[in-house]
Design a protein around this motif. Sequence first.
Motif, PDB file in Angstrom:
ATOM      1  N   UNK A  37       0.793  -1.339  -0.017  1.00 53.82           N
ATOM      2  CA  UNK A  37       0.164   0.076  -0.265  1.00 53.82           C
ATOM      3  C   UNK A  37       0.785   1.232  -0.090  1.00 53.82           C
ATOM      4  N   UNK A  38       2.180   1.089   0.144  1.00 55.87           N
ATOM      5  CA  UNK A  38       2.921   2.359   0.403  1.00 55.87           C
ATOM      6  C   UNK A  38       2.847   3.064  -1.065  1.00 55.87           C
ATOM      7  N   UNK A  39       2.723   2.290  -2.016  1.00 54.18           N
ATOM      8  CA  UNK A  39       2.721   2.762  -3.313  1.00 54.18           C
ATOM      9  C   UNK A  39       1.361   3.485  -3.674  1.00 54.18           C
ATOM     10  N   UNK A  40       1.482   4.666  -3.072  1.00 54.00           N
ATOM     11  CA  UNK A  40       0.013   5.422  -3.088  1.00 54.00           C
ATOM     12  C   UNK A  40      -0.203   6.328  -4.349  1.00 54.00           C
ATOM     13  N   UNK A  41      -1.159   6.890  -4.416  1.00 52.40           N
ATOM     14  CA  UNK A  41      -1.505   8.090  -5.604  1.00 52.40           C
ATOM     15  C   UNK A  41      -0.403   9.064  -5.414  1.00 52.40           C
ATOM     16  N   UNK A  42      -0.127   9.659  -6.707  1.00 49.86           N
ATOM     17  CA  UNK A  42       0.657  10.616  -6.930  1.00 49.86           C
ATOM     18  C   UNK A  42       0.533  11.729  -5.871  1.00 49.86           C
ATOM     19  N   UNK A  43      -0.427  12.292  -5.651  1.00 47.68           N
ATOM     20  CA  UNK A  43      -0.904  13.549  -4.851  1.00 47.68           C
ATOM     21  C   UNK A  43      -0.717  13.240  -3.300  1.00 47.68           C
ATOM     22  N   UNK A  44      -0.248  11.933  -3.013  1.00 52.83           N
ATOM     23  CA  UNK A  44      -0.041  11.539  -1.734  1.00 52.83           C
ATOM     24  C   UNK A  44       1.054  12.197  -0.842  1.00 52.83           C
ATOM     25  N   UNK A  45       0.832  12.906   0.378  1.00 56.07           N
ATOM     26  CA  UNK A  45       2.006  13.433   1.050  1.00 56.07           C
ATOM     27  C   UNK A  45       3.335  12.447   1.185  1.00 56.07           C
ATOM     28  N   UNK A  46       4.331  12.449   0.613  1.00 59.02           N
ATOM     29  CA  UNK A  46       5.425  11.583   0.658  1.00 59.02           C
ATOM     30  C   UNK A  46       5.846  11.363   2.044  1.00 59.02           C
ATOM     31  N   UNK A  47       5.718  12.169   3.391  1.00 56.01           N
ATOM     32  CA  UNK A  47       5.986  11.728   4.605  1.00 56.01           C
ATOM     33  C   UNK A  47       4.768  10.643   4.877  1.00 56.01           C
ATOM     34  N   UNK A  48       3.556  10.610   4.448  1.00 56.69           N
ATOM     35  CA  UNK A  48       2.691   9.642   4.828  1.00 56.69           C
ATOM     36  C   UNK A  48       3.242   8.223   3.973  1.00 56.69           C
ATOM     37  N   UNK A  59       7.262  -3.802  10.956  1.00 54.39           N
ATOM     38  CA  UNK A  59       6.185  -4.715  11.676  1.00 54.39           C
ATOM     39  C   UNK A  59       6.566  -6.262  11.323  1.00 54.39           C
ATOM     40  N   UNK A  60       7.320  -6.373  10.436  1.00 52.20           N
ATOM     41  CA  UNK A  60       7.703  -7.888  10.001  1.00 52.20           C
ATOM     42  C   UNK A  60       8.807  -8.256  10.620  1.00 52.20           C
ATOM     43  N   UNK A  61       9.667  -7.045  11.106  1.00 52.35           N
ATOM     44  CA  UNK A  61      10.906  -7.509  11.716  1.00 52.35           C
ATOM     45  C   UNK A  61      10.909  -7.571  13.265  1.00 52.35           C
ATOM     46  N   UNK A  62      10.353  -6.264  13.857  1.00 49.90           N
ATOM     47  CA  UNK A  62       9.927  -6.136  15.163  1.00 49.90           C
ATOM     48  C   UNK A  62       8.950  -5.374  15.463  1.00 49.90           C
ATOM     49  N   UNK A  63       7.679  -5.847  15.940  1.00 49.99           N
ATOM     50  CA  UNK A  63       6.494  -5.159  15.993  1.00 49.99           C
ATOM     51  C   UNK A  63       6.466  -3.998  17.132  1.00 49.99           C
ATOM     52  N   UNK A  64       7.586  -4.128  17.843  1.00 44.71           N
ATOM     53  CA  UNK A  64       7.755  -2.995  19.111  1.00 44.71           C
ATOM     54  C   UNK A  64       8.437  -1.981  18.623  1.00 44.71           C
ATOM     55  N   UNK A  65       8.917  -1.784  17.380  1.00 44.50           N
ATOM     56  CA  UNK A  65       9.701  -0.601  16.850  1.00 44.50           C
ATOM     57  C   UNK A  65       8.539   0.312  16.291  1.00 44.50           C
ATOM     58  N   UNK A  66       9.011   1.690  16.533  1.00 47.19           N
ATOM     59  CA  UNK A  66       8.219   2.650  16.014  1.00 47.19           C
ATOM     60  C   UNK A  66       9.076   3.568  15.064  1.00 47.19           C
ATOM     61  N   UNK A  67       8.267   4.277  14.202  1.00 44.17           N
ATOM     62  CA  UNK A  67       8.801   5.157  13.281  1.00 44.17           C
ATOM     63  C   UNK A  67       7.977   6.588  13.264  1.00 44.17           C
ATOM     64  N   UNK A  68       8.864   7.603  13.282  1.00 46.80           N
ATOM     65  CA  UNK A  68       8.501   8.922  13.098  1.00 46.80           C
ATOM     66  C   UNK A  68       9.243   9.585  11.928  1.00 46.80           C
ATOM     67  N   UNK A  69       8.336  10.363  10.809  1.00 45.45           N
ATOM     68  CA  UNK A  69       8.926  10.965   9.676  1.00 45.45           C
ATOM     69  C   UNK A  69       8.576  12.222   9.693  1.00 45.45           C
ATOM     70  N   UNK A  70       9.725  13.237   9.380  1.00 44.20           N
ATOM     71  CA  UNK A  70       9.603  14.614   9.353  1.00 44.20           C
ATOM     72  C   UNK A  70      10.343  14.978   8.037  1.00 44.20           C
ATOM     73  N   UNK A  71       9.753  16.135   7.804  1.00 45.72           N
ATOM     74  CA  UNK A  71      10.632  16.902   6.731  1.00 45.72           C
ATOM     75  C   UNK A  71      11.791  17.612   6.950  1.00 45.72           C
ATOM     76  N   UNK A  72      13.024  17.267   6.477  1.00 47.30           N
ATOM     77  CA  UNK A  72      14.017  17.968   7.122  1.00 47.30           C
ATOM     78  C   UNK A  72      14.472  19.231   6.153  1.00 47.30           C
ATOM     79  N   UNK A  73      15.637  19.695   6.197  1.00 49.55           N
ATOM     80  CA  UNK A  73      15.902  20.868   5.267  1.00 49.55           C
ATOM     81  C   UNK A  73      16.072  20.442   3.974  1.00 49.55           C
ATOM     82  N   UNK A  74      16.616  19.124   3.607  1.00 49.90           N
ATOM     83  CA  UNK A  74      16.853  18.810   2.344  1.00 49.90           C
ATOM     84  C   UNK A  74      16.455  17.477   2.052  1.00 49.90           C
ATOM     85  N   UNK A  75      15.755  16.846   3.017  1.00 59.58           N
ATOM     86  CA  UNK A  75      15.361  15.586   2.761  1.00 59.58           C
ATOM     87  C   UNK A  75      14.387  15.106   3.818  1.00 59.58           C
ATOM     88  N   UNK A  76      13.717  14.007   3.502  1.00 56.77           N
ATOM     89  CA  UNK A  76      12.338  13.275   4.368  1.00 56.77           C
ATOM     90  C   UNK A  76      13.441  12.529   5.326  1.00 56.77           C
TER      91      UNK A  76
END
Length: 194
Positions: A37-48, A59-76
């Motif tokens: 599902x990560x391959x969303x529509x072209x208008x979808x926010x790249x962070x999402x 989730x397949x490696x370790x369900x206890x892990x969490x992820x946070x995504x932010x927009x940096x100065x020159x990269x996600x």
Amino acid sequence: MDNRTNLDDYLAGLGISDADESAPPPPAPDAAPAVAPALGAAHEDPRVVLERFLRGVIARIDPELSVTVTQGEDALEAEITGEHAARLAGRDGRTLGALEVLAYTVLAKLEGRSEQRVRIDVGGYRKRQADTLSKLAERLAVQVAKSGEPHELQPMPAAERRILHITLKEHPDVMTESVGEGASRRLIIKPRHG
């Protein structure tokens, strides 16, 4: 031959798993992959898109892990955290590097996102690596300033060379230069003249 043992051995070799029996069972062969599902529509926010992709992977490696995504100065920028997150870096950061390539590829599938840079850190691995490289640069700068002789480092990835360049950018006694091509590109620290 037991496929579970072979997979565990492979993952352990990458530094991802301790080959313990508490790992979640692999998905059924006919189940849709969690990352599709990560391959969303072209208008979808790249962070999402990036967050959904990484959540599917971890989730397949370790369900206890969490992820946070932010927009940096020159990269996600994505930060994967959890008790065993650092293991996801793999040997010499290779697994982390591969994960970044996959994440970039997923984002490149979105129209107009082929130039989107992605940086992922797991359990502070990249931060510790940057600190280590900065300290190395400072030690070598003192050595080059004292001896007056340039010091050529082994070939290293662009991101690592960049850390050394930035660390020594304002140094009064030395300067840096990258030489070579492709995987053989390396950094030289030399005395600053004048």
